[in-house]
Write a protein that holds these residues in place. Structure first.
Motif, PDB file in Angstrom:
ATOM      1  N   SER A 106     -22.806 -60.650  43.637  1.00  0.00           N
ATOM      2  CA  SER A 106     -22.798 -59.349  43.844  1.00  0.00           C
ATOM      3  C   SER A 106     -24.901 -60.050  44.103  1.00  0.00           C
ATOM      4  N   GLU A 107     -25.251 -61.157  42.823  1.00  0.00           N
ATOM      5  CA  GLU A 107     -26.387 -61.181  42.347  1.00  0.00           C
ATOM      6  C   GLU A 107     -27.267 -61.988  43.751  1.00  0.00           C
ATOM      7  N   ALA A 108     -26.311 -63.261  44.311  1.00  0.00           N
ATOM      8  CA  ALA A 108     -26.843 -63.939  45.061  1.00  0.00           C
ATOM      9  C   ALA A 108     -27.041 -62.594  46.089  1.00  0.00           C
ATOM     10  N   ALA A 109     -26.151 -61.970  46.861  1.00  0.00           N
ATOM     11  CA  ALA A 109     -25.629 -61.420  47.681  1.00  0.00           C
ATOM     12  C   ALA A 109     -27.626 -60.581  48.197  1.00  0.00           C
ATOM     13  N   VAL A 110     -28.017 -60.274  47.171  1.00  0.00           N
ATOM     14  CA  VAL A 110     -29.060 -59.791  46.622  1.00  0.00           C
ATOM     15  C   VAL A 110     -30.200 -60.392  46.304  1.00  0.00           C
ATOM     16  N   ALA A 111     -30.111 -61.051  45.794  1.00  0.00           N
ATOM     17  CA  ALA A 111     -31.532 -61.901  45.868  1.00  0.00           C
ATOM     18  C   ALA A 111     -31.782 -63.167  46.254  1.00  0.00           C
ATOM     19  N   ILE A 112     -31.100 -63.670  46.963  1.00  0.00           N
ATOM     20  CA  ILE A 112     -31.346 -64.888  48.524  1.00  0.00           C
ATOM     21  C   ILE A 112     -32.061 -64.070  49.870  1.00  0.00           C
ATOM     22  N   GLU A 113     -33.360 -64.882  50.263  1.00  0.00           N
ATOM     23  CA  GLU A 113     -33.320 -64.196  51.161  1.00  0.00           C
ATOM     24  C   GLU A 113     -32.895 -65.162  52.814  1.00  0.00           C
ATOM     25  N   GLU A 114     -33.360 -64.853  53.070  1.00  0.00           N
ATOM     26  CA  GLU A 114     -33.345 -65.105  54.566  1.00  0.00           C
ATOM     27  C   GLU A 114     -34.103 -66.506  54.825  1.00  0.00           C
ATOM     28  N   GLY A 115     -33.626 -68.105  55.722  1.00  0.00           N
ATOM     29  CA  GLY A 115     -34.344 -69.078  55.265  1.00  0.00           C
ATOM     30  C   GLY A 115     -34.668 -70.031  53.521  1.00  0.00           C
ATOM     31  N   ASP A 116     -33.846 -69.155  52.486  1.00  0.00           N
ATOM     32  CA  ASP A 116     -33.413 -69.785  51.658  1.00  0.00           C
ATOM     33  C   ASP A 116     -33.059 -70.870  51.866  1.00  0.00           C
ATOM     34  N   GLU A 117     -33.023 -71.848  51.090  1.00  0.00           N
ATOM     35  CA  GLU A 117     -32.441 -73.450  51.108  1.00  0.00           C
ATOM     36  C   GLU A 117     -31.267 -73.539  49.489  1.00  0.00           C
ATOM     37  N   VAL A 118     -30.124 -73.259  49.952  1.00  0.00           N
ATOM     38  CA  VAL A 118     -29.054 -73.058  48.508  1.00  0.00           C
ATOM     39  C   VAL A 118     -28.626 -74.429  48.807  1.00  0.00           C
ATOM     40  N   ALA A 119     -28.533 -74.251  47.674  1.00  0.00           N
ATOM     41  CA  ALA A 119     -26.416 -75.298  47.485  1.00  0.00           C
ATOM     42  C   ALA A 119     -25.469 -74.960  46.429  1.00  0.00           C
ATOM     43  N   VAL A 120     -24.458 -74.712  46.895  1.00  0.00           N
ATOM     44  CA  VAL A 120     -23.225 -73.974  46.080  1.00  0.00           C
ATOM     45  C   VAL A 120     -22.647 -75.156  45.649  1.00  0.00           C
ATOM     46  N   ASP A 121     -22.463 -75.216  44.190  1.00  0.00           N
ATOM     47  CA  ASP A 121     -21.493 -76.113  43.291  1.00  0.00           C
ATOM     48  C   ASP A 121     -20.006 -75.458  43.943  1.00  0.00           C
ATOM     49  N   ALA A 122     -19.341 -75.950  44.863  1.00  0.00           N
ATOM     50  CA  ALA A 122     -18.181 -74.862  44.892  1.00  0.00           C
ATOM     51  C   ALA A 122     -16.769 -74.834  43.323  1.00  0.00           C
TER      52      ALA A 122
END
Lengths: 168, 421
Positions: A106-122
């Protein structure tokens, strides 16, 4: 495994007709489906996204039909993972079954904006927003489902089980 | 002994367990698995990768080409051919060819392939329809179908249940479609995410089996895993001369636990309309005035059964379809089509100016047989009104019951059945 890419953001209740419209379901070829990925949500998505990019969306992502073509289209387009507030249950299951990494956060879905660069530790479900220098924790995956992922998807999981039965 | 809901009891029985609890992950034996001409080709591809010689039970793997048949184009023909060839190769008893088929969720109950107490999974989201008979049934993807075709088993998370209690007598022109649309309007398209929707109360006890299947059919539109109606004498009279296998009536215990209990008074309920572009955007028909429409569709796994056609014909009687729109009537199965012919319904539809089609899912998902042009608006007895669902991404779909669909076809705008009486 770390998944890294630029974010394309979508809203709530993105349905499977938006992910892959039924007019393209006269084939199940991943490469063909990829050409129309997210088309009815954003007609330009298939041409503007780059391999590795990440989809971030609101609640109930993948609602509607059971078409496995939806996660197949996303995976074949080269999207590295999906992060959403929540998922429709059939889509959630299909994504694991075909090996599309998806994360509920939920937190990521709200905070992240279009164009942000994101890295996920799967493995850990840790989502890092490199643009904003923030970190979010996705819901952990039950052990049962981790086994399916470890086996490389449901079919490989079933194959292994059947081989095991033959030995008995 | 812990009290259980009907859903929990069916799951426990198929897991070989005394009891199950919400949240528990269980492995269950399935009674039947189902695929169609869109989902089965992917399932067949995955099935062939598993490396088993044949399916777990050739009588319990059901294939129904219904979405893009009669074949709409060459690629669809290839997909339908894959089903046919797989069915022949594995000697499947229940493959239904064009001319003998129907929309899958109308066909399976009609043919007695599913019954109360069954556990059914199908690679189609509306597999939840069979809850109308008191079965646990849910939609899965193609890979889950492939695994179940090989194993006769699948894994499930036991859902929490929401109990809907529909109190009061159903007003005229209000049916199962309106009861489920109203509920979705109340809780939203993810209001029952991962959960079971159990439909009870006086209004449900008086509802025919078709209406019950309509309700269970649309449980997925609230995100539910399954919808279910406790079986009773109405259920028994429907299944007793059809069932091809023994069936079991399960009932929820009085003190079963529910995540939520929602009481709805139906006595003043109006027919419901779901506005674009989500099934949760519901309004009473009286608040849907002045919406002109280009096409009306009566059919689908939601409302393509005989009683739906009878209701539409009753409203259409003595009227003609408006010059400004097309009315498409699509009987759910060949048997329904034949019965509609015998009862004079088909003649009535044609005389009124409607097109009557062989069974197909066709227009419901924008496949064929009634695609919308840019800017066109349809009113349909189907189940989804997402963006582009029935054609061009800039077309619109409104959802309603068959009586409203028929009245609207006459008046050329969304209309209540009492406006044409």
């Amino acid at each position: 495994m770390t998944l890294r890419g630029k974010v394309w953001k979508f809203g709530a209740d993105v349905d499977t007709d938006a992910i892959i419209p039924a007019r393209y379901l006269n084939t199940s070829e991943p490469a063909e489906l990829a050409k129309h990925c997210m088309e009815d949500a954003d007609p330009e998505f298939p041409t503007k996204m780059q391999p590795g990019d990440i989809i971030v969306a609101g609640k109930n992502f993948g609602c509607g039909s059971s078409r496995e073509h939806a996660p197949i289209a996303i995976k074949a387009a080269g999207v590295s993972c999906v992060i959403a507030k929540s998922y429709a249950r059939i889509f959630y299951r299909n994504a694991f079954n075909i090996g599309l990494p998806i994360f509920e956060c939920s937190e990521a879905a709200v905070a992240i904006e279009e164009g942000d660069e994101v890295a996920v530790d799967a493995a850990q479900g840790i989502v890092k927003n490199l643009t904003k220098n923030e970190t979010y924790q996705a819901t952990s995956v039950p052990e049962f489902m981790q086994q399916i992922i470890d086996a490389g998807g449901l079919i490989d999981y079933v194959s292994k089980r059947l081989q095991g039965q033959n030995k008995e | 002994m812990m009290a259980m809901t009907i859903t929990e009891k069916i799951l426990a029985a198929h897991a070989g367990m005394e009891r199950v609890e919400p949240g528990q992950l269980i492995n269950v034996k399935v009674d039947l698995v189902l695929g169609n001409d869109i989902t089965a080709p992917v399932a067949i591809r995955e099935f062939d990768r598993i490396g088993v010689e044949t399916v777990w039970d050739r009588e319990r793997v059901v294939l129904v080409p219904d979405h893009f048949v009669p074949n709409k184009d060459i690629q669809s023909a290839e997909q339908a051919k894959q089903l046919r060839e797989f069915a022949h190769k594995h000697n499947l008893i229940n493959y239904y060819e064009v001319g003998r088929m129907g929309v899958e969720h109308c066909l399976l109950p009609e043919q007695g392939l599913v019954g109360p107490g069954d556990l059914v999974i199908g690679a189609d989201s509306h597999t939840c329809t069979y809850g109308g008979l008191g079965a646990f049934s849910t939609g899965v993807g193609s890979t889950d179908l492939a695994a179940a075709m090989a194993l006769g088993e699948t894994w499930l998370k036991v859902p929490e249940s929401i109990k809907f209690v529909y109190n009061g007598n159903l007003p005229r022109w209000v049916g199962g479609k309106d009861l489920i649309l109203y509920a979705i309007g109340q809780i939203g398209v993810d209001g029952a995410l991962y959960m079971a929707m159990e439909f009870t109360g006086q209004a449900i006890e008086g509802l025919g089996i078709d209406g019950r299947m309509t309700m269970a059919n649309m449980a997925i539109e609230a995100g539910a895993k399954n919808g279910i109606v406790p079986p009773d004498e109405i259920t028994r009279s429907y299944v007793e001369n059809r069932a091809k296998r023994p069936y079991t009536f399960y009932q929820s215990d009085r003190d079963a636990r529910y995540a939520q209990v929602i009481e709805i008074d139906v006595s003043k309920l109006e027919p419901q309309i779901a506005f674009p572009h989500l099934p949760e955007n519901t309004r009473p028909v009286s608040e849907a005035a002045n919406v002109t429409i280009d096409q009306v569709v009566i059919g689908s796994c939601t409302n393509g059964r005989l009683s739906d056609l009878q209701l539409a014909a009753e409203v259409l009687k003595g009227h003609r379809v408006s010059d400004n729109l097309r009315l498409l009537v699509i009987p759910g199965t060949q048997d329904i089509y034949l019965q509609a012919l015998r009862e004079g319904l088909v003649e009535q539809f044609i005389n009124a100016g409607a097109a009557v089609s062989t069974p197909t899912c066709g227009p419901c998902l924008g496949g064929h047989m009634g695609i919308l042009a840019k800017g066109e608006r349809a009113l349909a007895t189907t189940n989804r009104n997402f963006v582009g669902r029935m054609g061009h991404p800039e077309s619109e779909v409104y959802l309603c019951n068959p009586a409203v669909a028929a009245a609207s076809a006459v008046l050329g705008r969304i209309a209540a059945p009492w406006e044409v009486e």
